[in-house]
Design an enzyme around this catalytic site. Sequence first.
Site, mmCIF file in Angstrom:
data_model
loop_
_atom_site.group_PDB
_atom_site.id
_atom_site.type_symbol
_atom_site.label_atom_id
_atom_site.label_comp_id
_atom_site.label_asym_id
_atom_site.label_seq_id
_atom_site.Cartn_x
_atom_site.Cartn_y
_atom_site.Cartn_z
ATOM 1 N N SER A 1 -8.321 0.632 0.343
ATOM 2 C CA SER A 1 -9.309 0.769 1.410
ATOM 3 C C SER A 1 -9.579 2.231 1.725
ATOM 4 O O SER A 1 -10.053 2.977 0.886
ATOM 5 C CB SER A 1 -8.850 -0.003 2.650
ATOM 6 O OG SER A 1 -8.693 -1.371 2.350
ATOM 7 N N ARG B 1 0.855 -1.177 0.000
ATOM 8 C CA ARG B 1 0.000 0.000 0.000
ATOM 9 C C ARG B 1 0.892 1.227 0.000
ATOM 10 O O ARG B 1 1.832 1.316 0.781
ATOM 11 C CB ARG B 1 -0.930 0.026 1.217
ATOM 12 C CG ARG B 1 -2.051 1.045 1.106
ATOM 13 C CD ARG B 1 -3.029 0.929 2.262
ATOM 14 N NE ARG B 1 -3.763 -0.333 2.239
ATOM 15 C CZ ARG B 1 -4.754 -0.631 3.073
ATOM 16 N NH1 ARG B 1 -5.115 0.241 4.007
ATOM 17 N NH2 ARG B 1 -5.370 -1.794 2.996
#
Length: 291
Positions: free
Chosen positions: A151, A55
């Site tokens: 997310s 990420r």
Amino acid sequence: MSKLPTLKDLVDSWLQADQNEDTRADIQTLWEEGNTAELERRLRNRIDFGTAGLRGRMEAGFSRMNDLIIIQTSQGLCEYINTQVQNAKSRGVVVGHDHRYNSERWAGLTAVVFLQKGFKVYLHRGLVHTPLVPFTVRQKRAAAGVMITASHNPKQDNGYKVYWGNAVQIIAPHDIGISSAIMSKLDIELSSPWSIASKRAFEHPQSLDVTDEMYEAYFRILKGLTAPISPNSTITFVTTPMHGVGNKPVLQALQNMGLSLQRIVVVHEQQDPDPEFPTVPFPNPEEHGER
């Protein structure tokens, strides 16, 4: 003790490997401008692969999220799965993506790496909510799954979330094993230009579209796990996907429980998927003020 590569070595390594014109130009420009500090930040250290996968910020560099990192990560993951899981190629892998910038492209690049190695790939078409990927892993008994999403991170970020064959995010020692496999498979093995390869992944005969089938199964099973709401209930349910992909599955789940659309209030300004996240700079409902 090995000698650290010079910044020029790192720049040359990036320019030699990267086929994406935009990210190549970004590093080239930084070099021509003499922006050594930014180049050090982008190139000196590699983005870490851990139990959460990857990420980070979407831009050029070994420490960022970009085409090159996605392909190298997928090559390493493919190699690791093939050595760790019996009949991995025939069991296949599941790949899905959200609405963020580059998500669909990176889902295609991930899929094509596995397809080129002879894997069957359950490649979801369109935007899917994250749980549909591990659900599909379990339903199809796939070897693993990858979801391209960041997310609740800011809009500049994206991610690469990995699920093992038990439909759970990877844990140790798989993270270490995958990380090592990535470092052993840094040479790009794709046989066609990346932009073409990413699109062809959706057309490959071993790229299977089970999206509608999995949505139907997902909500059928979910309905069996929840108590129905009385038609006489006066409950009102307020929800917001915060510009993500949650509106469709949440509405479907609530209606399956017996809640009518008239009793569901969706925040209008945040109901549609939007990679700009225009009303929330940090789309995390757990953060104060980011609603």
